[in-house]
Design a protein around this motif. Structure first.
Motif, mmCIF file in Angstrom:
data_model
loop_
_atom_site.group_PDB
_atom_site.id
_atom_site.type_symbol
_atom_site.label_atom_id
_atom_site.label_comp_id
_atom_site.label_asym_id
_atom_site.label_seq_id
_atom_site.Cartn_x
_atom_site.Cartn_y
_atom_site.Cartn_z
ATOM 1 N N VAL A 1 -5.410 -0.243 -6.470
ATOM 2 C CA VAL A 1 -5.385 -0.805 -5.347
ATOM 3 C C VAL A 1 -5.823 -2.099 -4.866
ATOM 4 C CG1 VAL A 1 -5.193 1.730 -4.306
ATOM 5 C CG2 VAL A 1 -7.310 0.296 -4.060
ATOM 6 N N ASN B 1 0.893 -1.250 0.032
ATOM 7 C CA ASN B 1 -0.137 0.112 0.033
ATOM 8 C C ASN B 1 0.890 1.203 0.188
ATOM 9 O OD1 ASN B 1 -2.104 -1.774 0.244
ATOM 10 N ND2 ASN B 1 -2.829 -1.426 2.154
ATOM 11 N N ASP C 1 -2.393 4.218 2.905
ATOM 12 C CA ASP C 1 -2.335 2.702 3.390
ATOM 13 C C ASP C 1 -3.599 2.454 4.374
ATOM 14 O OD1 ASP C 1 -1.498 -0.033 4.413
ATOM 15 O OD2 ASP C 1 -0.985 1.193 6.388
#
Ligand code: UT7
Length: 331
Positions: free
Chosen positions: A159, A23, A34
Motif C-alpha cells: 500500500v 486505496n 482506505d
C-alpha cells in the motif's frame, strides 16, 4: 578554489505514469481499508507504470523537462547520474541507457544506489564533480519503478509505494552563497536487515525456489524503519543547519522524503517548524524512493513556492540504512 564554485539547480523536471492505483483498488487486492492506509500513511493513491514503461522511460521524461526548464541542450550535459533501486536491469546502468536515448555526448554516466536517500547522494556526487572544475552541467535523476519489486500479496508494504521520476540539471554558477550550500550523507549498515530485497543478487540468484519463496520482493520491518527515520532525519537536518549557523526558522521550505505523512509531521514538531513549510505530495504518489524528493521539488518550483533567496532543506532516509540532508539557497 574549486570548493567555492557555486553549483545551482538550474532546472527541474518530473514525471508520473498515467496509471493510478487508489486505496479503494487495493482493498480488492489485499485485506486493507482506505481508512487504515490514509490514517497510518497519508496516502490516497499512487501511480503505477505500464508493464512496458521502464525506469529509464520515466527518467527520460523527467530529464527532458529539466533540460527544457534549465535551457540546457543535450549536447551541453557533461555528466549523468541516476539514483535508483529499480534499474531497468542490473547492467548496463540506467544512466548509460538514458545517455544513449537522450542523444548525449559520450560523457560519464553511472547509477548510484542509496535507496530513498539516493537522490541526495547523486546530488552531492554531481555537485562535487562539477566543483572539480572540468564540467559545467550534470543531469541528476531519481527514477523508480517500485511496482516491479513490490509483493502485491503483502499488505504491510504494497500500500506504501509508487512509481515516478524526478530530475534536475546541476550547473556551475557565478555567485558564491547561491545554490547547493552543502550536503551531509550518512549510513549505518547494521540496519540493513530492516529494509531489503534478498533476491536477484549473488546471495540469491533467481531460481524456481527463490521465486516461489517471494525472495525477489522488497521486505520491510515498518515499525523499526519508522522510529529510525524520524531520529536520523531530525539529526541530519539539525547538523546541516548548525554547519551553516542557521536555525530551522531560517528555512523557507523543507522537501522531505515522502515515506509516511506521520514521519513528516513528527519531523515538523521536532524541528519546531510548521507543516506549511513542508512540501507534501505523498497523498498522490505514495513513496517513490529516490524519485520522491526531486518530484516534490519540481512540483514546488512549478507551483511558484520557491523564490530567489529562499533557503530550501531537503532531507531523506532509506534502506542501507542511509540518510542525507541538503541545503540550497535558491538563485
Ligand atoms: O522510504 C523508507 C521506507 N519505509 C518507510 O518509511 C516506512 C516506515 N514505516 C511506516 O510507515 C509504518 O510503520 C507503516 C505504515 C508501514 C505501518 O504502520 P504502523 O502504524 O507501524 O503499523 P504496524 O506495522 O504496527 O501494524 C499495525 C497493525 C497490524 O495488525 P495487528 O498486529 O495490530 O493486528 C498489521 O498487521 O496493522 C496491520 N496492518 C494493516 N492493516 C490494514 C499492516 N498493514 C496493513 C494494511 N491494512 N495495509
Amino acid at each position: 578554489m574549486s570548493g567555492n564554485i557555486p553549483i545551482l539547480i538550474s532546472g527541474t523536471g518530473s514525471y508520473a505514469p498515467e496509471g493510478i492505483l487508489t486505496n479503494a483498488d487495493l482493498t480488492r487486492m489485499v485485506d486493507t481499508t482506505d481508512e487504515w492506509i490514509l490514517s497510518r500513511t497519508g496516502i490516497r493513491e499512487r501511480r503505477i507504470a505500464a508493464p512496458q514503461e521502464l525506469t529509464s522511460d520515466m527518467a527520460i521524461h523527467a530529464s527532458r523537462a529539466a533540460m527544457d526548464a534549465a535551457g540546457v541542450k543535450p549536447e551541453e550535459i557533461d555528466l549523468v547520474l541516476v539514483a535508483t533501486i529499480t534499474p531497468d536491469m542490473p547492467f548496463p546502468s540506467t544512466a548509460c541507457i538514458i545517455q544513449n536515448r537522450l542523444g548525449l555526448r559520450p560523457v560519464p554516466a553511472m547509477d548510484i544506489e542509496a535507496a530513498c536517500s539516493g537522490f541526495l547522494y547523486v546530488l552531492e556526487v554531481g555537485a562535487a564533480m562539477l566543483r572539480s572544475g572540468k564540467m559545467r552541467h550534470a543531469l541528476v535523476v531519481g527514477s523508480e519503478k517500485l511496482s516491479s519489486i513490490i509483493d502485491w500479496e503483502d499488505r504491510s508494504t504494497c500500500v506504501l509505494f509508487g512509481d515516478g521520476a524526478g530530475a534536475v540539471i546541476l550547473s556551475r554558477g557565478e555567485n558564491t552563497g547561491e545554490g547547493v550550500l552543502s550536503t551531509t550523507l550518512g549510513s549505518d549498515g547494521r540496519g540493513g536487515e530492516i529494509l531489503y530485497m534478498p533476491g536477484g543478487g549473488a546471495l540469491c540468484p533467481p531460481t524456481p525456489a527463490s521465486l516461489a519463496d517471494r525472495q525477489h520482493f522488497l521486505k520491510m520491518n515498518g515499525k523499526e524503519v519508522f522510529k529510525i527515520a524520524v531520529r536520523v532525519m531530525e539529526k541530519a537536518a539539525l547538523e546541516i543547519l548548525a554547519e551553516h549557523n542557521l536555525q530551522p526558522s531560517d528555512v523557507a521550505l523543507v522537501i522531505p522524503h515522502q515515506a509516511n505523512v506521520r514521519i513528516i509531521e513528527l519531523l515538523s514538531s521536532r524541528l519546531g517548524m510548521p507543516m506549511e513549510k513542508f512540501a507534501v505530495n505523498i497523498d498522490r504518489y505514495g513513496n517513490t524512493s529516490a524519485a520522491s524528493i526531486p518530484l516534490a521539488l519540481d512540483e514546488a518550483v512549478r507551483a511558484g513556492q520557491v523564490k530567489k533567496g529562499d533557503l530550501i532543506l531537503m532531507v531523506a532516509f532509506g534502506a542501507g540504512l542511509t540518510w542525507a540532508a541538503s541545503l540550497i539557497r535558491w538563485h
